[in-house]
Design a protein around this motif. Structure first.
Motif, PDB file in Angstrom:
ATOM      1  N   TYR A 115      -9.788  14.586  39.133  1.00 38.07           N
ATOM      2  CA  TYR A 115      -8.836  13.705  38.455  1.00 38.07           C
ATOM      3  C   TYR A 115      -8.306  12.630  39.415  1.00 38.07           C
ATOM      4  O   TYR A 115      -8.275  11.448  39.071  1.00 38.07           O
ATOM      5  N   HIS A 146     -10.908   9.924  39.988  1.00 38.84           N
ATOM      6  CA  HIS A 146     -11.026   8.983  38.873  1.00 38.84           C
ATOM      7  C   HIS A 146      -9.788   8.094  38.755  1.00 38.84           C
ATOM      8  O   HIS A 146      -9.910   6.904  38.458  1.00 38.84           O
ATOM      9  N   LEU A 147      -8.615   8.647  39.004  1.00 42.45           N
ATOM     10  CA  LEU A 147      -7.389   7.856  38.944  1.00 42.45           C
ATOM     11  C   LEU A 147      -7.381   6.776  40.017  1.00 42.45           C
ATOM     12  O   LEU A 147      -7.011   5.625  39.743  1.00 42.45           O
ATOM     13  N   THR A 180      -9.838   4.053  38.781  1.00 41.88           N
ATOM     14  CA  THR A 180      -9.519   3.302  37.564  1.00 41.88           C
ATOM     15  C   THR A 180      -8.097   2.771  37.539  1.00 41.88           C
ATOM     16  O   THR A 180      -7.835   1.758  36.889  1.00 41.88           O
ATOM     17  N   ALA A 215      -8.593   8.208  33.643  1.00 40.80           N
ATOM     18  CA  ALA A 215      -8.874   9.276  34.604  1.00 40.80           C
ATOM     19  C   ALA A 215      -8.987  10.623  33.896  1.00 40.80           C
ATOM     20  O   ALA A 215      -9.860  11.431  34.221  1.00 40.80           O
ATOM     21  N   THR A 236     -12.392  12.719  33.783  1.00 41.12           N
ATOM     22  CA  THR A 236     -12.375  14.082  34.315  1.00 41.12           C
ATOM     23  C   THR A 236     -12.958  15.047  33.292  1.00 41.12           C
ATOM     24  O   THR A 236     -13.790  15.897  33.633  1.00 41.12           O
TER      25      THR A 236
END
Length: 65
Positions: free
Chosen positions: A26, A29-30, A33, A39, A43
């Protein structure tokens, strides 16, 4: 490659894998992005893809850090 396992064993093993890596995935991805919703979606997609290919996962290979 792993020998075939029971659905219960697969579920338990995947749950452990998910619990170990979900926060790290997570955050990755956060960071990429900048969006919490994206995110979370990415995930979920990451773990869905991992579960779909779980029978081909080779745990003897090192994971990416």
């Amino acid at each position: 490659m792993r020998p075939s396992t029971s659905p219960e064993a697969t579920s338990q093993a995947f749950t452990g894998l998910y619990n170990r890596y979900v926060e790290r995935v997570y955050r990755y991805h956060l960071a990429r992005t900048g969006c919490q919703d994206a995110a979370e979606d990415l995930t979920a997609e990451t773990f869905f893809a991992a579960l779909a290919s779980y029978d081909r996962l080779d745990l003897a290979q090192p994971a990416l850090a």
